[in-house]
Design a protein around this motif. Sequence first.
Motif, PDB file in Angstrom:
ATOM      1  N   MET A  26      79.951 -52.786 -32.883  1.00 22.57           N
ATOM      2  CA  MET A  26      79.770 -51.344 -33.023  1.00 22.57           C
ATOM      3  C   MET A  26      81.033 -50.690 -33.584  1.00 22.57           C
ATOM      4  O   MET A  26      80.959 -49.772 -34.402  1.00 22.57           O
ATOM      5  CB  MET A  26      79.391 -50.730 -31.676  1.00 22.57           C
ATOM      6  N   GLU A  27      82.190 -51.190 -33.177  1.00 29.43           N
ATOM      7  CA  GLU A  27      83.446 -50.658 -33.703  1.00 29.43           C
ATOM      8  C   GLU A  27      83.574 -50.940 -35.195  1.00 29.43           C
ATOM      9  O   GLU A  27      83.981 -50.069 -35.968  1.00 29.43           O
ATOM     10  CB  GLU A  27      84.632 -51.275 -32.962  1.00 29.43           C
ATOM     11  N   ARG A  28      83.197 -52.151 -35.618  1.00 26.42           N
ATOM     12  CA  ARG A  28      83.253 -52.481 -37.048  1.00 26.42           C
ATOM     13  C   ARG A  28      82.324 -51.597 -37.860  1.00 26.42           C
ATOM     14  O   ARG A  28      82.657 -51.178 -38.975  1.00 26.42           O
ATOM     15  CB  ARG A  28      82.927 -53.963 -37.259  1.00 26.42           C
ATOM     16  N   ILE A  29      81.146 -51.285 -37.324  1.00 24.94           N
ATOM     17  CA  ILE A  29      80.209 -50.398 -38.024  1.00 24.94           C
ATOM     18  C   ILE A  29      80.801 -48.997 -38.144  1.00 24.94           C
ATOM     19  O   ILE A  29      80.721 -48.367 -39.205  1.00 24.94           O
ATOM     20  CB  ILE A  29      78.846 -50.360 -37.298  1.00 24.94           C
ATOM     21  N   ALA A  30      81.410 -48.504 -37.083  1.00 23.00           N
ATOM     22  CA  ALA A  30      82.004 -47.170 -37.111  1.00 23.00           C
ATOM     23  C   ALA A  30      83.126 -47.103 -38.140  1.00 23.00           C
ATOM     24  O   ALA A  30      83.231 -46.132 -38.903  1.00 23.00           O
ATOM     25  CB  ALA A  30      82.532 -46.799 -35.723  1.00 23.00           C
ATOM     26  N   VAL A  31      83.951 -48.138 -38.192  1.00 24.07           N
ATOM     27  CA  VAL A  31      85.045 -48.175 -39.166  1.00 24.07           C
ATOM     28  C   VAL A  31      84.477 -48.236 -40.580  1.00 24.07           C
ATOM     29  O   VAL A  31      84.940 -47.527 -41.477  1.00 24.07           O
ATOM     30  CB  VAL A  31      85.991 -49.368 -38.889  1.00 24.07           C
ATOM     31  N   ALA A  32      83.459 -49.070 -40.785  1.00 28.15           N
ATOM     32  CA  ALA A  32      82.844 -49.180 -42.115  1.00 28.15           C
ATOM     33  C   ALA A  32      82.246 -47.843 -42.536  1.00 28.15           C
ATOM     34  O   ALA A  32      82.396 -47.427 -43.689  1.00 28.15           O
ATOM     35  CB  ALA A  32      81.773 -50.272 -42.120  1.00 28.15           C
ATOM     36  N   VAL A  61      87.578 -47.772 -54.286  1.00 32.75           N
ATOM     37  CA  VAL A  61      87.222 -48.749 -53.249  1.00 32.75           C
ATOM     38  C   VAL A  61      88.452 -49.583 -52.870  1.00 32.75           C
ATOM     39  O   VAL A  61      88.706 -49.804 -51.683  1.00 32.75           O
ATOM     40  CB  VAL A  61      86.063 -49.652 -53.709  1.00 32.75           C
ATOM     41  N   HIS A  62      89.213 -49.994 -53.862  1.00 35.85           N
ATOM     42  CA  HIS A  62      90.441 -50.757 -53.569  1.00 35.85           C
ATOM     43  C   HIS A  62      91.385 -49.927 -52.708  1.00 35.85           C
ATOM     44  O   HIS A  62      91.989 -50.440 -51.777  1.00 35.85           O
ATOM     45  CB  HIS A  62      91.141 -51.154 -54.859  1.00 35.85           C
ATOM     46  N   HIS A  63      91.494 -48.648 -53.032  1.00 34.02           N
ATOM     47  CA  HIS A  63      92.381 -47.760 -52.288  1.00 34.02           C
ATOM     48  C   HIS A  63      91.935 -47.661 -50.823  1.00 34.02           C
ATOM     49  O   HIS A  63      92.759 -47.764 -49.909  1.00 34.02           O
ATOM     50  CB  HIS A  63      92.388 -46.365 -52.942  1.00 34.02           C
ATOM     51  N   VAL A  64      90.652 -47.465 -50.599  1.00 27.78           N
ATOM     52  CA  VAL A  64      90.129 -47.262 -49.247  1.00 27.78           C
ATOM     53  C   VAL A  64      90.220 -48.543 -48.409  1.00 27.78           C
ATOM     54  O   VAL A  64      90.499 -48.492 -47.211  1.00 27.78           O
ATOM     55  CB  VAL A  64      88.677 -46.736 -49.295  1.00 27.78           C
ATOM     56  N   PHE A  65      90.006 -49.691 -49.046  1.00 24.73           N
ATOM     57  CA  PHE A  65      90.014 -50.961 -48.307  1.00 24.73           C
ATOM     58  C   PHE A  65      91.293 -51.755 -48.476  1.00 24.73           C
ATOM     59  O   PHE A  65      91.348 -52.919 -48.083  1.00 24.73           O
ATOM     60  CB  PHE A  65      88.815 -51.821 -48.734  1.00 24.73           C
ATOM     61  N   ALA A  66      92.346 -51.142 -49.031  1.00 24.13           N
ATOM     62  CA  ALA A  66      93.584 -51.866 -49.318  1.00 24.13           C
ATOM     63  C   ALA A  66      94.164 -52.573 -48.086  1.00 24.13           C
ATOM     64  O   ALA A  66      94.665 -53.699 -48.188  1.00 24.13           O
ATOM     65  CB  ALA A  66      94.618 -50.930 -49.911  1.00 24.13           C
ATOM     66  N   ASP A  67      94.071 -51.959 -46.923  1.00 19.88           N
ATOM     67  CA  ASP A  67      94.648 -52.566 -45.727  1.00 19.88           C
ATOM     68  C   ASP A  67      93.838 -53.769 -45.248  1.00 19.88           C
ATOM     69  O   ASP A  67      94.370 -54.649 -44.581  1.00 19.88           O
ATOM     70  CB  ASP A  67      94.760 -51.540 -44.611  1.00 19.88           C
ATOM     71  N   ARG A  68      92.583 -53.843 -45.594  1.00 18.81           N
ATOM     72  CA  ARG A  68      91.725 -54.958 -45.157  1.00 18.81           C
ATOM     73  C   ARG A  68      91.673 -56.100 -46.161  1.00 18.81           C
ATOM     74  O   ARG A  68      91.543 -57.248 -45.801  1.00 18.81           O
ATOM     75  CB  ARG A  68      90.289 -54.452 -44.914  1.00 18.81           C
TER      76      ARG A  68
END
Length: 71
Positions: A26-32, A61-68
């Motif tokens: 549920m936490e992963r869904i909220a983060v996504a 998209v790269h900017h938003v997911f850069a940390d992952r």
Amino acid sequence: MTTHSHAGISILRPFVAFGHGLMNWMERIAVANSRIEEIQKLQALSDEELAKRGIEREKIVHHVFADRIGF
């Protein structure tokens, strides 16, 4: 000599593990969802507004997911 019974704990262990797994999911869904919302907000900006933030439209998209992803 002391004897401790952990029978009750071992019976509940699968349920506790399931609960932890469910909470993680549920936490992963909220983060996504929050990341998707961020992408949508950035896509709604003009190219000028994105440039002011140092973001190219094709790299939102790269900017938003850069940390992952490690970009």
